[in-house]
Design a protein around this motif. Structure first.
Motif, PDB file in Angstrom:
ATOM      1  N   ILE A  19       0.832  -1.208   0.000  1.00  0.00           N
ATOM      2  CA  ILE A  19       0.000   0.000   0.000  1.00  0.00           C
ATOM      3  C   ILE A  19       0.862   1.253   0.000  1.00  0.00           C
ATOM      4  O   ILE A  19       0.604   2.208  -0.749  1.00  0.00           O
ATOM      5  CB  ILE A  19      -0.945  -0.008   1.217  1.00  0.00           C
ATOM      6  N   ILE A  20       1.906   1.263   0.819  1.00  0.00           N
ATOM      7  CA  ILE A  20       2.790   2.432   0.881  1.00  0.00           C
ATOM      8  C   ILE A  20       3.423   2.693  -0.481  1.00  0.00           C
ATOM      9  O   ILE A  20       3.483   3.834  -0.953  1.00  0.00           O
ATOM     10  CB  ILE A  20       3.865   2.234   1.963  1.00  0.00           C
ATOM     11  N   ASN A  21       3.893   1.646  -1.143  1.00  0.00           N
ATOM     12  CA  ASN A  21       4.509   1.810  -2.465  1.00  0.00           C
ATOM     13  C   ASN A  21       3.503   2.316  -3.492  1.00  0.00           C
ATOM     14  O   ASN A  21       3.841   3.132  -4.364  1.00  0.00           O
ATOM     15  CB  ASN A  21       5.106   0.481  -2.930  1.00  0.00           C
ATOM     16  N   GLU A  22       2.257   1.831  -3.408  1.00  0.00           N
ATOM     17  CA  GLU A  22       1.232   2.257  -4.354  1.00  0.00           C
ATOM     18  C   GLU A  22       0.802   3.701  -4.122  1.00  0.00           C
ATOM     19  O   GLU A  22       0.406   4.393  -5.066  1.00  0.00           O
ATOM     20  CB  GLU A  22       0.003   1.341  -4.248  1.00  0.00           C
ATOM     21  N   CYS A  23       0.858   4.155  -2.891  1.00  0.00           N
ATOM     22  CA  CYS A  23       0.295   5.462  -2.537  1.00  0.00           C
ATOM     23  C   CYS A  23       1.352   6.521  -2.253  1.00  0.00           C
ATOM     24  O   CYS A  23       1.005   7.646  -1.867  1.00  0.00           O
ATOM     25  CB  CYS A  23      -0.617   5.324  -1.323  1.00  0.00           C
ATOM     26  N   ALA A  24       2.618   6.193  -2.423  1.00  0.00           N
ATOM     27  CA  ALA A  24       3.694   7.115  -2.056  1.00  0.00           C
ATOM     28  C   ALA A  24       3.616   8.454  -2.783  1.00  0.00           C
ATOM     29  O   ALA A  24       4.007   9.489  -2.244  1.00  0.00           O
ATOM     30  CB  ALA A  24       5.046   6.462  -2.306  1.00  0.00           C
ATOM     31  N   SER A  25       3.090   8.446  -4.014  1.00  0.00           N
ATOM     32  CA  SER A  25       3.050   9.679  -4.801  1.00  0.00           C
ATOM     33  C   SER A  25       1.792  10.505  -4.533  1.00  0.00           C
ATOM     34  O   SER A  25       1.673  11.632  -5.026  1.00  0.00           O
ATOM     35  CB  SER A  25       3.130   9.353  -6.296  1.00  0.00           C
ATOM     36  N   ASN A  26       0.859   9.958  -3.750  1.00  0.00           N
ATOM     37  CA  ASN A  26      -0.359  10.711  -3.424  1.00  0.00           C
ATOM     38  C   ASN A  26      -0.024  11.895  -2.523  1.00  0.00           C
ATOM     39  O   ASN A  26       0.652  11.747  -1.510  1.00  0.00           O
ATOM     40  CB  ASN A  26      -1.384   9.819  -2.703  1.00  0.00           C
ATOM     41  N   THR A  27      -0.483  13.073  -2.898  1.00  0.00           N
ATOM     42  CA  THR A  27      -0.228  14.256  -2.083  1.00  0.00           C
ATOM     43  C   THR A  27      -1.311  14.467  -1.033  1.00  0.00           C
ATOM     44  O   THR A  27      -1.152  15.279  -0.125  1.00  0.00           O
ATOM     45  CB  THR A  27      -0.129  15.508  -2.969  1.00  0.00           C
ATOM     46  N   SER A  28      -2.404  13.743  -1.172  1.00  0.00           N
ATOM     47  CA  SER A  28      -3.489  13.842  -0.193  1.00  0.00           C
ATOM     48  C   SER A  28      -4.383  12.623  -0.382  1.00  0.00           C
ATOM     49  O   SER A  28      -4.089  11.729  -1.168  1.00  0.00           O
ATOM     50  CB  SER A  28      -4.284  15.134  -0.374  1.00  0.00           C
ATOM     51  N   GLY A  29      -5.501  12.592   0.301  1.00  0.00           N
ATOM     52  CA  GLY A  29      -6.430  11.496   0.114  1.00  0.00           C
ATOM     53  C   GLY A  29      -6.912  10.936   1.435  1.00  0.00           C
ATOM     54  O   GLY A  29      -6.364  11.234   2.506  1.00  0.00           O
ATOM     55  N   LYS A  30      -7.946  10.106   1.343  1.00  0.00           N
ATOM     56  CA  LYS A  30      -8.534   9.490   2.524  1.00  0.00           C
ATOM     57  C   LYS A  30      -8.421   7.976   2.420  1.00  0.00           C
ATOM     58  O   LYS A  30      -8.679   7.407   1.361  1.00  0.00           O
ATOM     59  CB  LYS A  30      -9.996   9.900   2.668  1.00  0.00           C
TER      60      LYS A  30
END
Length: 287
Positions: free
Chosen positions: A105-116
């Protein structure tokens, strides 16, 4: 008695429950807790004579281990993804395979600048707290039916310094108007028929509500969470599951039937089907 001698004693006393490698690992955890010795320092100090107090503390741990009590419950803590979590009989002891899910999950979401992100099945809080630690930009909530589990997880969030929103609810009848970018769950997934293959210390000391499902409806929580995710995930959202190693194909078929796309089944380090990622139904662009 010297440290190395007591380590050998652990192996002999625990040989009915654990193999020698397991007994050595248990002694290492006990020594780290009581003697503040890392595994490397433990190797270098095997000829050191134990004080009477520390000898008695380690013997007490050994006696608890001999009756099948998990080392994490004896010490009151478990290591998970670089942090130490308080654990007790109200929560599952965090497993290494769950660390692999968190890492994905961390690798998939590392580029997200925000989100829930919503975690379903809080337990000790190891998943949501670890995700918040490494994805600080995300707003993270977590849900559990157990008030006692939430209490443990709240203590862990405070101790580790992570801001998490806690929801006490039953996912089988929970509704929400919030839209999430990520939903993750490690729900109960062990069938009753699998109990006979499990270690006695798990059966005797960990909460069955967090472990077992009926043989007739083994995917009951996955089915409910998938339905919830269909309504609550953004179009480009992600659903992550930790799964029963024997029910990978059934889980994929269930998600396919509900219209989920880009379904990926991933094995853990032991080569077992353990994790699934999917996108919600609807116009999905890219992989």
């Amino acid at each position: 008695m010297k440290i190395g001698e007591l380590e050998e004693h652990f192996g002999l006393e625990l040989n009915q429950l654990y193999n020698i490698d397991e007994a050595t690992a248990l002694f290492s955890l006990a020594a780290e807790n009581v003697l503040a010795l890392s595994p490397t320092k433990l190797l270098l100090n095997k000829d050191t004579t134990l004080s009477f107090i520390n000898f008695q503390k380690l013997l007490t741990i050994l006696n608890d281990l001999k009756i099948g009590k998990p080392i994490q419950h004896i010490l009151g803590e478990a290591h998970f993804y670089g942090s130490i979590f308080k654990v007790n009989e109200n929560v599952l002891i965090p497993r290494p395979e769950t660390e692999e899910l968190v890492d994905w999950i961390i690798n998939e979401c590392a580029s997200n600048t925000s989100g829930k992100l919503l975690d379903i099945g809080t337990g000790s809080g190891c998943i949501p707290i670890s995700l918040k630690k490494y994805l600080p930009q995300m707003e993270i909530s977590t849900l559990d039916i157990s008030v006692a589990a939430i209490d443990v997880a709240q203590q862990n969030a405070e101790n580790i310094g992570m801001l998490i929103t806690f929801i006490q609810a039953d996912i089988l009848n929970y509704q929400s108007t919030t839209k999430y970018d990520v939903i993750v769950s490690n729900p109960p997934y062990i069938r009753e028929l699998e109990k006979q293959h499990m270690h006695q210390n798990v059966l005797a000391h960990e909460p069955h509500i967090a472990l077992f499902v009926s043989d007739k409806k083994p995917l009951i929580f996955y089915d409910a969470i998938a339905d919830f995710a269909k309504e609550s995930l953004d179009d480009n959202g992600l659903l992550f599951f930790e799964i029963n190693e024997y029910l990978g194909l059934e889980t994929i078929e269930m998600l396919n039937a509900k219209g989920f796309t880009n379904i990926e089944l991933r094995k853990d380090m032991q080569g077992k089907d353990r994790m699934v990622k999917a996108n919600p139904p609807g116009p999905r662009r890219g992989s």
